[in-house]
Write an enzyme that holds these catalytic residues in place. Structure first.
Site, PDB file in Angstrom:
ATOM      1  N   GLU A 243      -9.073   7.819   2.196  1.00 44.04           N
ATOM      2  CA  GLU A 243      -9.359   6.767   3.190  1.00 44.04           C
ATOM      3  C   GLU A 243     -10.623   7.068   3.998  1.00 44.04           C
ATOM      4  O   GLU A 243     -10.988   6.293   4.873  1.00 44.04           O
ATOM      5  CB  GLU A 243      -8.143   6.563   4.102  1.00 44.04           C
ATOM      6  CG  GLU A 243      -6.859   6.240   3.356  1.00 44.04           C
ATOM      7  CD  GLU A 243      -7.033   5.186   2.273  1.00 44.04           C
ATOM      8  OE1 GLU A 243      -7.891   4.301   2.429  1.00 44.04           O
ATOM      9  OE2 GLU A 243      -6.328   5.236   1.261  1.00 44.04           O
TER      10      GLU A 243
ATOM     11  N   VAL B   2       5.747   8.998   4.029  1.00 41.54           N
ATOM     12  CA  VAL B   2       4.460   8.297   4.104  1.00 41.54           C
ATOM     13  C   VAL B   2       4.718   6.836   3.747  1.00 41.54           C
ATOM     14  O   VAL B   2       5.410   6.549   2.763  1.00 41.54           O
ATOM     15  CB  VAL B   2       3.446   8.911   3.109  1.00 41.54           C
ATOM     16  CG1 VAL B   2       2.129   8.132   3.135  1.00 41.54           C
ATOM     17  CG2 VAL B   2       3.199  10.387   3.417  1.00 41.54           C
ATOM     18  N   PHE B   3       4.159   5.943   4.561  1.00 43.07           N
ATOM     19  CA  PHE B   3       4.349   4.505   4.310  1.00 43.07           C
ATOM     20  C   PHE B   3       3.128   3.951   3.578  1.00 43.07           C
ATOM     21  O   PHE B   3       1.994   4.050   4.069  1.00 43.07           O
ATOM     22  CB  PHE B   3       4.527   3.787   5.648  1.00 43.07           C
ATOM     23  CG  PHE B   3       4.763   2.298   5.523  1.00 43.07           C
ATOM     24  CD1 PHE B   3       5.895   1.807   4.889  1.00 43.07           C
ATOM     25  CD2 PHE B   3       3.855   1.381   6.055  1.00 43.07           C
ATOM     26  CE1 PHE B   3       6.130   0.429   4.776  1.00 43.07           C
ATOM     27  CE2 PHE B   3       4.074   0.009   5.959  1.00 43.07           C
ATOM     28  CZ  PHE B   3       5.218  -0.470   5.310  1.00 43.07           C
ATOM     29  N   GLY B   4       3.364   3.367   2.407  1.00 45.26           N
ATOM     30  CA  GLY B   4       2.290   2.728   1.654  1.00 45.26           C
ATOM     31  C   GLY B   4       2.404   1.217   1.766  1.00 45.26           C
ATOM     32  O   GLY B   4       3.499   0.662   1.595  1.00 45.26           O
ATOM     33  N   TYR B   5       1.294   0.581   2.033  1.00 44.22           N
ATOM     34  CA  TYR B   5       1.326  -0.889   2.141  1.00 44.22           C
ATOM     35  C   TYR B   5       0.136  -1.535   1.440  1.00 44.22           C
ATOM     36  O   TYR B   5      -0.032  -2.755   1.461  1.00 44.22           O
ATOM     37  CB  TYR B   5       1.389  -1.315   3.615  1.00 44.22           C
ATOM     38  CG  TYR B   5       0.222  -0.826   4.435  1.00 44.22           C
ATOM     39  CD1 TYR B   5       0.221   0.443   4.980  1.00 44.22           C
ATOM     40  CD2 TYR B   5      -0.894  -1.635   4.640  1.00 44.22           C
ATOM     41  CE1 TYR B   5      -0.864   0.911   5.705  1.00 44.22           C
ATOM     42  CE2 TYR B   5      -1.988  -1.180   5.369  1.00 44.22           C
ATOM     43  CZ  TYR B   5      -1.957   0.096   5.896  1.00 44.22           C
ATOM     44  OH  TYR B   5      -3.037   0.546   6.617  1.00 44.22           O
TER      45      TYR B   5
ATOM     46  N   SER C 265      -2.709   0.022  -1.878  1.00 43.36           N
ATOM     47  CA  SER C 265      -2.624   0.515  -3.256  1.00 43.36           C
ATOM     48  C   SER C 265      -1.550   1.586  -3.416  1.00 43.36           C
ATOM     49  O   SER C 265      -1.076   1.827  -4.527  1.00 43.36           O
ATOM     50  CB  SER C 265      -3.980   1.055  -3.711  1.00 43.36           C
ATOM     51  OG  SER C 265      -4.392   2.103  -2.861  1.00 43.36           O
TER      52      SER C 265
HETATM   53  C1  BEZ Z   1      -2.104   2.229   1.207  1.00 41.32           C
HETATM   54  O1  BEZ Z   1      -2.634   2.129   0.112  1.00 41.32           O
HETATM   55  O2  BEZ Z   1      -0.956   1.934   1.373  1.00 41.32           O
HETATM   56  C2  BEZ Z   1      -2.912   2.735   2.325  1.00 41.32           C
HETATM   57  C3  BEZ Z   1      -3.097   4.077   2.462  1.00 41.32           C
HETATM   58  C4  BEZ Z   1      -3.857   4.536   3.490  1.00 41.32           C
HETATM   59  C5  BEZ Z   1      -4.474   3.655   4.333  1.00 41.32           C
HETATM   60  C6  BEZ Z   1      -4.268   2.304   4.173  1.00 41.32           C
HETATM   61  C7  BEZ Z   1      -3.486   1.842   3.160  1.00 41.32           C
END
Ligand code: BEZ
Length: 186
Positions: free
Chosen positions: A91, A11-14, A16
């Protein structure tokens, strides 16, 4: 299950997720996603704002030649269903899941295919582009159940700095928010 299915789910977090994944993972590592730019274009009425006074959180915009630094999490396959349910709930349906290749920040080697959440421009909370000064004003005002929008922006900027990652949109916004804080306190 085939042998291809036996590994972890990445899973890519970008946003929070960079500093607060809030789910079990067996590995986390910095990663770069090519072809996307991070932008504060998604409204938040449930975490960093409220209906009628939304905050702004990040999404990804397709942009050839751009790249987005983030954090990749390897989730055990047996935990993946629960983790994705949690993320989908967090989300609230504004984001679609995509499968994209992640690269190492140094050397650019591709190391994983990951789930990446991208907000749809048709979702009800979508705000889209605005001048950075306007975004900064909105961020300084907004608060929601997960805390202030200001904290979200400043923590993301701090995480990027900590990892030596460049992202002008985030860093310029954080600088504006802090400058306006200082001005208001003077
Ligand atoms: C995040 O926090 O990286 C994130 C997670 C899901 C949707 C958008 C951003």
């Amino acid at each position: 299950m085939t042998s291809r299915d036996a590994g972890p789910v990445w899973v890519f977090g970008y946003g929070s997720l960079v500093w607060r994944p809030a789910f079990a993972h067996r590995e986390r590592r910095p990663a770069v996603l090519h072809g996307f730019a991070r932008r504060f274009w998604q409204g938040s009425t449930d975490h960093r704002g409220v209906p009628g006074a939304p905050g702004r959180v990040v999404t990804l915009i397709e942009a050839p030649g751009a790249h987005c630094w983030g954090m990749a999490y390897a989730v055990e396959r047996r935990d993946a269903e629960a983790v994705l349910r949690l993320l989908d709930h967090r989300e609230q349906g504004g984001y679609d899941r995509h499968q994209r290749t992640l690269h190492e920040p140094h050397g650019d080697r591709a190391f994983a295919s990951a789930l990446v959440y991208v907000a749809t421009a048709s979702n009800p909370d979508w705000l889209g582009p605005a001048p950075l000064a306007e975004i900064a004003r909105q961020v300084r005002r907004a608060h929601g159940p997960s805390g202030s929008n200001r904290e979200y922006v400043l923590r993301l900027a701090a995480s990027l700095r900590e990892h030596g990652a460049r992202d002008e949109h985030v860093l310029a916004l954080a600088a504006l928010v802090e400058a306006e804080d200082a001005e208001a306190a003077a």
